[in-house]
Write an enzyme that holds these catalytic residues in place. Structure first.
Site, PDB file in Angstrom:
ATOM      1  N   ASP A   1      -6.480   2.100  -3.553  1.00 52.82           N
ATOM      2  CA  ASP A   1      -7.791   2.263  -2.400  1.00 52.82           C
ATOM      3  C   ASP A   1      -7.239   3.991  -1.916  1.00 52.82           C
ATOM      4  O   ASP A   1      -8.189   3.772  -1.521  1.00 52.82           O
ATOM      5  CB  ASP A   1      -7.183   1.530  -1.705  1.00 52.82           C
TER       6      ASP A   1
ATOM      7  N   SER B   1       0.816  -1.258  -0.038  1.00 49.84           N
ATOM      8  CA  SER B   1       0.219   0.142  -0.566  1.00 49.84           C
ATOM      9  C   SER B   1       0.447   1.125  -0.233  1.00 49.84           C
ATOM     10  O   SER B   1       1.513   1.401  -1.235  1.00 49.84           O
ATOM     11  CB  SER B   1      -1.092  -0.291   1.145  1.00 49.84           C
TER      12      SER B   1
ATOM     13  N   ASP C   1      -2.375   6.338  -3.007  1.00 52.98           N
ATOM     14  CA  ASP C   1      -1.100   6.124  -2.636  1.00 52.98           C
ATOM     15  C   ASP C   1      -0.580   5.018  -3.425  1.00 52.98           C
ATOM     16  O   ASP C   1      -0.896   4.462  -4.057  1.00 52.98           O
ATOM     17  CB  ASP C   1      -2.031   5.416  -0.939  1.00 52.98           C
TER      18      ASP C   1
ATOM     19  N   ASP D   1      -1.215   1.765  -3.760  1.00 55.26           N
ATOM     20  CA  ASP D   1      -1.985   0.842  -4.403  1.00 55.26           C
ATOM     21  C   ASP D   1      -3.326   1.027  -4.908  1.00 55.26           C
ATOM     22  O   ASP D   1      -4.461  -0.015  -5.025  1.00 55.26           O
ATOM     23  CB  ASP D   1      -2.307  -0.887  -3.757  1.00 55.26           C
TER      24      ASP D   1
HETATM   25 MG    MG Z   1      -3.395   1.974   0.005  1.00 53.14          MG
END
Ligand code: MG
Length: 459
Positions: free
Chosen positions: A244, A97, A240, A242
């Site tokens: 999300d 992440s 960010d 990844d």
């Molecule tokens: Mg994330």
């Protein structure tokens, strides 16, 4: 069980030092046993260590007899959506992440695409630590198949929740900053399909994250801010690592924390869905409650953590949730935070409002913020919090995660122990510049007094 494998968002560690292929293999063995083999989607972010971790996890899953559908490098919310859409038994997402570049991580999601709740993680941990692995017969070993088309299915789903024609008619100029993360695959394409003129920065996937740190914080997003001003954009969006989470920049290039921009989405949502429940962690700004009151909605405060928000939404049937760090959870799509969905919802809002984002944000109540840290002796951690709970007085006190106190003038303070060091974090908000400073001073004094008394009583 005292031993833990999962942190607040999966298993994280420095690649090849903390999260080694040996560890990843054992995680794969445990996860495969937990699902009893099963049909699982596996995908990863763009970090240097992620392919190594994925292959090791896959070997463990194969040992348990799992059938793997490999979606390759993909945003986390797209992988989560695919698990649900394709009717899989679960999924494994290899991502760290927003962590620094040297980190890798593993998340496990259930058949609904939501990360496992704590009580299910405990089951995986028990299998892991007690090595209750499931060893398939040689005829029943697992296999890996390539699954393509996931991004198409995911972006179609995102677009189905907004008025695509209305957005297209506006021809918005949008700057997107995926921060060299996997959002580079989804959001620039989504924006083009929504008829936007797209300006992308840090938009090639690079595990060294050369453009900026993978965590979108206003202080790291100077590049986004400048680009918005340079091209005269209507909106800026940063993800960010990844994809999300999303932080937005307004048309003046000002980057806002997630709870403030969310308040606009919340207002629009409650206008169309009166009486609905909004889910958000106790660390979010009171502005979320102000908007709910104004629009006839309700707020459910939760403990801090995105998985907690997702499960609170599942339990209550709430359709909308948010975190101050830029996580937006849109239940009709999926009750997990989703960076591309957040961007689509914001464009939908701008298409309806026909006014600049900065002007809309100016209408919201203004909150001033003050933060502080108070160190404490490790052995007194819980005793100090217990005593603080006894002493605090205010309009309303909530102790689901640390201590949060609201006062009659709309100000509040949250005291929470840090997850990583012996420090209490103090976070105060107020409607004047002085008020949060006063609150921080008052609570810092109270904590120090409690520490002195508890120490005195013991020595
Ligand atoms: Mg994330």
């Amino acid at each position: 069980m005292s031993r833990r494998l999962f942190g607040t968002n999966g298993i994280r560690g420095v690649a090849n030092r903390e999260l080694t292929p040996e560890l990843a293999l054992r995680v794969g063995l445990a996860v495969g046993a937990y699902f009893g083999g099963g049909r699982l989607i596996v995908g990863r972010d763009g970090r240097f260590g992620s392919l190594m971790v994925q292959r090791a996890v896959e070997a463990g899953l194969h040992s348990a007899g799992s059938t793997i559908y490999d979606v390759g490098v993909m945003p986390t919310p797209a992988i989560q959506y695919a698990v649900k859409h394709f009717g899989m038994d679960g999924g494994v997402i290899i991502t760290a992440s927003h962590n620094p570049p040297e980190y890798v991580g593993i998340k496990v999601v259930a058949s609904n695409g939501v990360e496992l709740p704590r009580e299910e993680e405990v089951k995986v941990e028990e299998i892991f630590f007690e090595e209750k692995f499931l060893r398939a017969d040689w005829r029943g070993l697992g296999s890996t198949h390539r699954l393509s088309g996931v991004l198409d299915v995911y972006l179609e789903a995102v677009k189905s929740h907004v008025d695509v024609d209305a957005i297209r008619r506006r021809g918005f100029r949008v700057v997107v900053d995926p921060g060299n993360g996997v959002g580079a695959l989804s959001t620039p394409r989504l924006l083009r399909e929504l008829g936007c003129r797209v300006y992308a920065i840090n938009s090639h996937i690079d595990g060294s994250f050369p453009g900026r740190p993978p965590e979108p914080r206003p202080e790291y997003l100077g590049g986004l801010s400048n680009a918005v001003r340079d091209v005269g954009a209507d909106l800026g969006a940063a993800h960010d690592g990844d994809a999300d989470r999303t932080l937005f920049a307004d048309d003046r290039g000002v980057v806002h924390w997630g709870d403030r921009t969310f308040a606009l989405l919340e207002r629009e949502f409650l206008r169309e869905n009166p009486g609905e429940l909004i889910v958000t962690p106790i660390s979010s700004c009171t502005i979320i409650e102000d908007v709910a009151k104004e629009m006839g909605g309700r707020v459910r405060w939760t403990r801090v953590g995105s998985v907690v928000v997702s499960h609170a939404m599942l339990e209550t049937g709430a359709k909308l949730g948010a975190e101050e760090n830029g996580g937006i959870f849109y239940g009709p799509h999926q009750p997990v935070r989703d960076g591309a969905m957040a961007v689509a919802l914001m464009l939908d809002l701008l298409a309806r409002e026909k006014r600049p984002l900065s002007e809309l944000l100016d209408e919201l109540p203004r909150y001033y913020i003050e933060k502080a840290r108070v160190e404490y002796p490790v052995e007194l951690r819980d005793a100090i919090m217990d005593e603080l709970r006894r002493r605090v007085k205010g309009e309303r006190v909530v102790t689901i995660d640390g201590v949060k106190v609201w006062f009659g003038d709309g100000s509040s303070i949250l005291v929470r122990p840090s997850g990583t060091e012996p420090v209490y974090r103090l976070y105060a908000e107020g409607r004047t510049e002085e008020r949060p400073k006063e609150l921080v001073e008052e609570f810092r004094g109270m904590l120090q007094e409690i520490i002195v008394e508890l120490r005195g009583g013991r020595s």
